[in-house]
Design an enzyme around this catalytic site. Structure first.
Site, PDB file in Angstrom:
ATOM      1  N   GLU A  92       0.810  -1.221   0.000  1.00 27.02           N
ATOM      2  CA  GLU A  92       0.000   0.000   0.000  1.00 27.02           C
ATOM      3  C   GLU A  92       0.845   1.272   0.000  1.00 27.02           C
ATOM      4  OE1 GLU A  92      -2.870  -0.069   3.204  1.00 27.02           O
ATOM      5  OE2 GLU A  92      -4.004  -1.705   2.277  1.00 27.02           O
ATOM      6  N   ASP A 328     -19.417   1.314   9.990  1.00 18.87           N
ATOM      7  CA  ASP A 328     -17.968   1.311   9.742  1.00 18.87           C
ATOM      8  C   ASP A 328     -17.595   2.430   8.771  1.00 18.87           C
ATOM      9  OD1 ASP A 328     -15.286   0.636   9.836  1.00 18.87           O
ATOM     10  OD2 ASP A 328     -15.459  -1.088   8.509  1.00 18.87           O
ATOM     11  N   ASN A 417     -11.902   3.969  -0.018  1.00 17.53           N
ATOM     12  CA  ASN A 417     -11.177   3.538   1.171  1.00 17.53           C
ATOM     13  C   ASN A 417      -9.808   4.225   1.208  1.00 17.53           C
ATOM     14  OD1 ASN A 417     -10.139   1.858   3.379  1.00 17.53           O
ATOM     15  ND2 ASN A 417     -11.970   0.658   3.027  1.00 17.53           N
TER      16      ASN A 417
HETATM   17 CA    CA Z   1     -13.078  -0.017  10.386  1.00 19.21          CA
END
Ligand code: CA
Length: 729
Positions: A92, A328, A417
């Site tokens: 990443e 979330d 994300n």
């Molecule tokens: Ca989370």
């Protein structure tokens, strides 16, 4: 019966051979030369050949000022060099380049200093993170990169240790532990940031019952300067100050027993113009708000951007994007500092496109919401009330009201994300790696806090089916991604490039009029025209580059450098198997006219029929499936299909199933990154897990043995069904 000791060596060796995994005990490439000098990069004014910090500069716009590669020349872009890291897990990191040296991190938090001209290894630092820590990594054993400052390299290891290394030699200068893992399952994957002689770092663990915070350490000594908690602790905690007291008024019940969440696991941005530090905070822990705060409340500072004084950590302002967050919906995603006209005057703003699908424009001076519009399909809200700055929740999305299944878009994976978004001052557009991933939530009582597994108060990863073909069709047709070019003034998309799958990469924009992004479906790096999204160039990378590309120049030549290795949250989603094994985590650099080649990939092998399950009772299968979702799915994906890097658990060699207890219970292959679970799972639970896997393996094998014409007919029918279902969600 196998004994663990004898199994370890033999299993390891053929696992490496057969599955293409890598223990990574020693690097094939030994350090070559030492670095002569390291200047202090100018993070505030990066109009140099360097890329001195995670997001290029303090504004984190990820817009390279280099123009050597442009729309007309990009077709001549070729591979200059590649560097293979030690492990075959997710990559990443964005490289940081200073004075011709590229500092990168691979999985398991290993740091590499590479000659930016050749990719030759200059030094390597392995913090030797115990592989058991992988059991409490929510989303793979990844790392997003380093910070470089005054001749030092800083990085956070997965087990929460923060290191300072000598940038020339890689020698350790100091190390501190930033979170107490004996109290709660903290992890660390984010790139630290540096400013004003301090290094700032947060942590992860929002699925494991931790209490989030961000800390500042002295760059020279590692001494803790301040710490800011994002959720309040026990009211009698001596550390409680007036900010904590203010936050505590928005919680009910005994939230401190559950940690609360609000972890600062990614974005931490210093604003030199206003001398503030902005942090993006994570979801509530547990996700189920009825469990963590039963009488309601906004639960500050979950899902918020909080501004702090960088010298003291004192609270300045906050904007909470999702009060009482329960899906979330983290607000940890890329924080970009920008300037734009709003309401008839120029403003200093934050652009933010977090998981919940909204694009926010927030005034940096006071935290006021200026506008919020959805950049992706979302069903959790009916819009924002601009008088209060609060969302109007869709009551149908509140899964905490009953124990019924409730489908919501986006789900926990988010509409965006961690893959970083980027801005181009040439087009005045923000480029977002968007994805559509429906999710099914179902309320569960929290059965006490258990270690090594998600404690979130919902069934995890609900979108699955009994039929493996239907499941495959759902994954291919319901989960989509896009490169969205977003106009933050008009609050609408200027254009979109649709991707056939999720898990696409972070973004780089350049002054050459280009946008670079990794494409998951084709496993390639692609350059687009920043004006209109026309694809101008692509290069097959053998695996998906989910990290963001970056750019630097050495000796007058511009390079594009990207980390390649599907994994992380993107890797949580199953990936249809390629015919070849993916390479180890890799960094690839491109420049005009270069012609280096990648080595040929290793083909996969079919291991034949799996052993038949001994216990075929529905109750055992169901118990096994539930355990698989709780303990296994976050690495091995739904049904154990795998993300293309970890093996498909339905298609292992027979001996692997025979060694199930030695591997899962005793940790026979912990050196490969598969933690032991014997202290967490009882014998009957291990047996249920094995039954679940063997039944899934049998179903998968049966499907592959069916005539292809029959499968094609069924697939067409299922695709129609999936398209109807996703519209109804
Ligand atoms: Ca989370």
């Amino acid at each position: 019966m196998w004994s663990t000791g004898s199994l370890t060596r033999s299993t390891c060796s053929w696992l490496i051979l057969i599955l293409g995994l890598d223990v990574g005990v020693a690097s094939a490439q030994e350090p070559a030369t030492r670095i002569q000098s390291v200047s202090t990069p100018s993070i505030a004014q990066p109009h140099t050949d360097d890329w001195p910090t995670y997001g290029l500069d303090y504004r984190e716009q990820r817009h390279s000022p280099l123009k050597g590669i442009d729309r007309s020349s990009v077709s001549r872009l070729g591979l200059a060099w590649y560097f293979d890291t030690d492990y075959a897990r997710g990559v990443e990191a964005t490289a940081v380049v200073v004075d011709g040296v590229a500092y990168v991190t691979g999985s398991w938090s290993v740091v590499y200093a590479l000659d930016a001209r050749s990719g030759q290894l200059l030094w390597k630092f392995d913090p030797n993170v115990p592989k058991s820590v992988g059991a409490s990594a929510c989303c793979d054993v990844v790392n997003r990169g380093v910070a470089v400052y005054e001749g030092k390299v800083f990085f956070g290891a997965l087990d929460t240790r923060l290191f300072a290394l000598d940038a020339k030699t890689g020698a350790k200068l100091w190390e501190v532990t930033t979170a107490d893992r004996s109290k709660a399952e903290y992890t660390s994957t984010g790139a630290p940031r540096v400013a004003k002689g301090k290094v700032f770092i947060g942590n992860g663990g929002g699925e494991f019952g931790v209490r989030g915070y961000v800390s500042a350490y002295d760059v020279n000594t590692g001494a803790l300067i301040w710490r800011f908690y994002t959720v309040p602790g026990h009211p009698s905690d001596p550390e409680t100050d007036e900010t904590q007291a203010m936050a505590a008024k928005t919680w009910t019940g005994k939230w401190w027993q559950y940690g609360g969440g609000g972890t600062v696991w990614d974005s931490i941005v210093y604003d030199p113009e206003l001398d503030k530090l902005y942090i993006g905070t994570g979801n509530g822990s547990p996700w189920n708000r009825k469990v963590r705060s039963p009488e309601g409340g906004d639960n500050l500072f979950l899902s918020s951007i909080v501004a702090l004084e960088p010298d003291t950590g004192k609270y300045v302002w906050h904007y909470q994007e999702v009060p009482a967050e329960t899906w979330d919906y983290t607000a940890t995603q890329t924080i970009i500092l920008g300037d734009m006209a709003f309401g008839g005057r120029e403003r200093k703003v934050i652009w933010h496109a977090p998981k919940n699908g909204y694009f926010y424009v927030i005034d940096r001076a006071d935290g006021k919401l200026l506008s919020a519009q959805p950049y992706s399909r979302q069903t959790w809200s009916l819009g924002y009330d601009m008088n209060t700055g609060r969302p109007i929740e869709n009551p149908k999305a509140d899964w905490t009201q009953s124990t019924e299944e409730v489908s919501v878009i986006p789900g926990a994976a988010g509409a965006h994300n961690w893959p970083p978004m980027a801005y181009s001052p040439q087009t005045k557009l923000v480029y977002i790696p968007e994805q559509t991933i429906p999710w099914v939530y179902q309320s569960l009582p929290l059965g006490g806090v258990r270690r090594g597994t998600y404690n979130v108060g919902t069934v995890v990863a609900g979108l699955t089916t009994a039929d493996p073909l239907l499941f495959d069709v759902f994954m291919r047709t319901m989960l989509k991604g896009a490169l969205v070019a977003w106009d933050p003034v008009q609050q609408k998309a200027a254009w979109r490039v649709e991707h056939g799958s999720i898990a696409n990469g972070g973004i780089l924009t350049t002054a050459g009029g280009l946008v670079f992004q990794g494409a998951d479906e084709t496993s390639s790096l692609v350059a687009y025209d920043a004006q209109n999204g026309t694809a101008l160039w692509s290069f097959p990378t053998q695996d998906a580059p989910v990290a963001a590309p970056m750019s630097y120049a050495v000796d007058g030549e511009q390079y594009i450098l990207v980390g390649v290795g599907r994994g992380g949250t993107s890797g949580l989603m199953p990936r249809p198997r390629d015919t070849a094994l993916p390479p180890k985590g890799r960094f690839m650099a491109f420049k005009l006219g270069a012609q280096a080649q990648l080595p040929a990939p290793t083909p996969r092998v079919d291991y034949g029929d799996p052993p038949a399950p001994i216990d075929r009772s529905e109750a055992t299968f169901d118990a096994g499936e539930k355990l698989f979702r709780e303990y296994c799915v976050r690495c091995h994906t739904l049904k154990g299909v795998g993300n293309g890097r970890l093996p498909d658990l339905r298609r292992l060699p027979r001996a692997m199933y025979d060694s199930f207890d030695a591997i899962v219970r005793d940790g026979a292959v912990e050196g490969l990154g598969m933690p032991r679970f014997g202290h967490l799972l009882k014998a009957e639970e291990l047996a249920a897990l094995k039954t679940y896997l063997l039944v899934e393996a049998e179903k998968d094998r049966a499907l592959r043995n069916q005539p292809s014409w029959w499968v094609a007919i069924k697939r067409t029918g299922y695709e129609l069904l999936a398209k109807v279902l996703v519209r109804l969600m």
